[in-house]
Scaffold this active site. Structure first.
Site, PDB file in Angstrom:
ATOM      1  N   ASP A   1      26.236  29.510  -4.447  1.00 19.76           N
ATOM      2  CA  ASP A   1      24.913  29.504  -3.818  1.00 19.76           C
ATOM      3  C   ASP A   1      24.758  28.198  -3.042  1.00 19.76           C
ATOM      4  OD1 ASP A   1      22.483  30.493  -3.096  1.00 19.76           O
ATOM      5  OD2 ASP A   1      21.648  30.596  -5.113  1.00 19.76           O
TER       6      ASP A   1
ATOM      7  N   ASP B   1       0.821  -1.225   0.000  1.00 19.08           N
ATOM      8  CA  ASP B   1       0.000   0.000   0.000  1.00 19.08           C
ATOM      9  C   ASP B   1       0.849   1.267   0.000  1.00 19.08           C
ATOM     10  OD1 ASP B   1       1.055  -0.074   2.509  1.00 19.08           O
ATOM     11  OD2 ASP B   1      -0.864  -0.027   3.582  1.00 19.08           O
ATOM     12  N   GLY B   2       2.161   1.130  -0.092  1.00 17.85           N
ATOM     13  CA  GLY B   2       3.026   2.324  -0.157  1.00 17.85           C
ATOM     14  C   GLY B   2       3.632   2.717   1.178  1.00 17.85           C
ATOM     15  N   GLU B   3       3.134   2.114   2.271  1.00 12.67           N
ATOM     16  CA  GLU B   3       3.745   2.437   3.572  1.00 12.67           C
ATOM     17  C   GLU B   3       5.170   1.910   3.613  1.00 12.67           C
ATOM     18  OE1 GLU B   3       1.214   0.960   6.677  1.00 12.67           O
ATOM     19  OE2 GLU B   3      -0.327   2.486   6.303  1.00 12.67           O
TER      20      GLU B   3
ATOM     21  N   ARG C   1      13.151  38.113  -4.319  1.00 17.92           N
ATOM     22  CA  ARG C   1      12.217  37.042  -4.698  1.00 17.92           C
ATOM     23  C   ARG C   1      10.829  37.654  -4.849  1.00 17.92           C
ATOM     24  NH1 ARG C   1      12.302  31.883  -5.452  1.00 17.92           N
ATOM     25  NH2 ARG C   1      14.482  31.575  -4.931  1.00 17.92           N
TER      26      ARG C   1
ATOM     27  N   ASP D   1      22.865  36.627  -4.084  1.00 16.62           N
ATOM     28  CA  ASP D   1      21.908  37.439  -3.335  1.00 16.62           C
ATOM     29  C   ASP D   1      22.533  37.887  -2.019  1.00 16.62           C
ATOM     30  OD1 ASP D   1      21.649  35.292  -1.504  1.00 16.62           O
ATOM     31  OD2 ASP D   1      19.995  34.442  -2.643  1.00 16.62           O
TER      32      ASP D   1
ATOM     33  N   ARG E   1      13.819  26.377   3.596  1.00  9.77           N
ATOM     34  CA  ARG E   1      13.506  27.753   3.192  1.00  9.77           C
ATOM     35  C   ARG E   1      12.251  28.300   3.865  1.00  9.77           C
ATOM     36  NH1 ARG E   1      14.492  27.045  -3.111  1.00  9.77           N
ATOM     37  NH2 ARG E   1      13.884  24.944  -2.557  1.00  9.77           N
TER      38      ARG E   1
ATOM     39  N   LYS F   1      19.321  40.468  -5.523  1.00 11.20           N
ATOM     40  CA  LYS F   1      18.183  39.682  -6.023  1.00 11.20           C
ATOM     41  C   LYS F   1      17.004  39.821  -5.078  1.00 11.20           C
ATOM     42  CE  LYS F   1      17.434  35.317  -4.878  1.00 11.20           C
ATOM     43  NZ  LYS F   1      17.607  33.868  -4.711  1.00 11.20           N
TER      44      LYS F   1
HETATM   45  C1  R5P Z   1      17.870  31.536  -1.870  1.00  8.87           C
HETATM   46  O1  R5P Z   1      17.904  32.321  -0.956  1.00  8.87           O
HETATM   47  C2  R5P Z   1      18.836  30.408  -2.042  1.00  8.87           C
HETATM   48  O2  R5P Z   1      20.109  30.713  -1.586  1.00  8.87           O
HETATM   49  C3  R5P Z   1      18.907  29.969  -3.481  1.00  8.87           C
HETATM   50  O3  R5P Z   1      19.364  31.062  -4.246  1.00  8.87           O
HETATM   51  C4  R5P Z   1      17.571  29.570  -3.982  1.00  8.87           C
HETATM   52  O4  R5P Z   1      16.940  28.715  -3.084  1.00  8.87           O
HETATM   53  C5  R5P Z   1      17.713  28.887  -5.295  1.00  8.87           C
HETATM   54  O5  R5P Z   1      16.448  28.584  -5.791  1.00  8.87           O
HETATM   55  P1  R5P Z   1      16.142  28.587  -7.334  1.00  8.87           P
HETATM   56  O6  R5P Z   1      17.221  27.743  -7.989  1.00  8.87           O
HETATM   57  O7  R5P Z   1      14.784  27.981  -7.427  1.00  8.87           O
HETATM   58  O8  R5P Z   1      16.163  29.998  -7.817  1.00  8.87           O
END
Ligand code: R5P
Length: 322
Positions: free
Chosen positions: A227, A46-48, A203, A178, A105, A201
């Site tokens: 990053d 069942d996926g468990e 979001r 960023d 995040r 940057k």
């Molecule tokens: C954001 O603050 C993180 O450091 C990454 O820049 C971000 O999570 C990357 O996400 P994506 O590749 O979707 O832009």
């Protein structure tokens, strides 16, 4: 278990893995020169999740290697069940080795009526009975404080810096895509003894970012852009375009966690990026092949293995990052 028993040697150290990155767990065991623990982590019809440790772990120092990469909910549940199983099997101590911490995040309420999922995941892991956590390049360092147990937070930068040194690049600047990444970019700048710059940057949605301007000088320089995560690839690709517009020469991208979801690999392949260096905290799927020779996968298994050995023998971990 008292400290004396713990430092008797690696005989008492056991490493297990769920299904999220068994190859990484095997490489860690190669570094430690011990066999990978014998366990079955499968599925019921069942996926468990069905899980059984096939060897005696009473009184041992157990490490469970399980990054919380996609499928994140499956991998999280496997980890919780593994912790529960190890505790009930009378392991002396259980450490969750989470090279990539999913849901990181969502670490604050940045608007009304949203969960703080990074904290919820910490609660779940703690409640399952874990004694310690070993994590790598957490998206936000304060996630350590979401746990009321010891968290060792380590960094991939020694491995990536070694890679960039081996490339022998000249006239190079490290760039954070960023403002949130300035601290980690500074670590690279210090270690590689190069200047740094920052891309501004913002979001504007879960999959959408807006890039403004660059703080620092990138014209005519090779760029190492660092990053912690590449998920959709949106942030890095936009930042690379801006850096090119500002006259950057070759752009090298370094990231610890290659989530690479959806069309990320395709986007990166079409971007003005000479190389993408990633670590093996997350296994790469076939889509990453689109990058051909432009992707380098660096293993952090030695670093994780060494941190685990030091946890076991009560040696300093911060000494690895001076
Ligand atoms: C954001 O603050 C993180 O450091 C990454 O820049 C971000 O999570 C990357 O996400 P994506 O590749 O979707 O832009």
């Amino acid at each position: 278990m008292d400290q004396k028993t713990l430092i008797e040697g690696l005989d008492n150290l056991k490493v297990f893995t769920g299904n999220s990155n068994p190859d990484l767990a095997r490489r860690i065991c190669e570094y430690l020169d011990i066999p990978l623990g014998d366990a079955y982590v499968g599925r019921f019809p069942d996926g468990e999740i069905d899980l059984k440790v096939n060897e005696d772990i009473r009184g041992t120092d157990v490490f469970i290697v399980q990054p919380l990469c996609p499928p994140v909910n499956e991998n999280l549940m496997e980890l919780l069940m593994f912790i529960d199983c190890a505790k009930r099997a009378s392991a002396a101590r259980v450490t969750a080795v989470i090279p990539y911490y999913g849901y990181a995040r969502k670490d604050r309420k940045d608007e009304g009526r949203v969960p703080i999922t990074a904290k919820l995941v910490a609660n779940l892991i703690s409640k399952a009975g874990v004694d310690r956590v070993l994590a790598m390049d957490l998206h936000a360092a304060q996630i350590q404080g979401f746990f009321d147990i010891p968290v060792d937070h380590i960094f991939a930068f020694p491995v990536l810096c070694e890679h960039y040194r081996s490339l022998g690049l000249s006239d190079v600047v490290v760039v954070s895509p960023d403002v949130g990444g300035i601290k980690i970019a500074r670590a690279y700048s210090r270690k590689l003894n190069i200047k740094m710059a920052v891309v501004d940057k913002r979001r504007v949605g879960p999959e959408e970012t807006e890039v403004g301007f660059v703080i620092g000088d990138v014209a005519g320089k090779n760029v190492i852009m660092i990053d912690d995560i590449i998920a959709t690839g949106g942030s890095i690709v936009q930042a690379a375009k801006v850096l090119k517009d500002k006259g950057a020469k070759d752009i090298y991208v370094g990231t610890t966690h290659a989530v690479l979801c959806g069309t990320a690999a395709e986007k990166l392949a079409g971007a003005p990026i000479k190389e993408v260096a990633v670590t093996d905290t997350i296994p790469l799927d076939g889509r990453a092949r689109q990058l051909g020779e432009r992707i380098s996968v660096l293993s952090i298994s030695g670093l994780l293995g060494e941190a685990m050995r030091r946890i076991h023998t009560n040696e300093s971990i911060s000494a690895l990052f001076v």
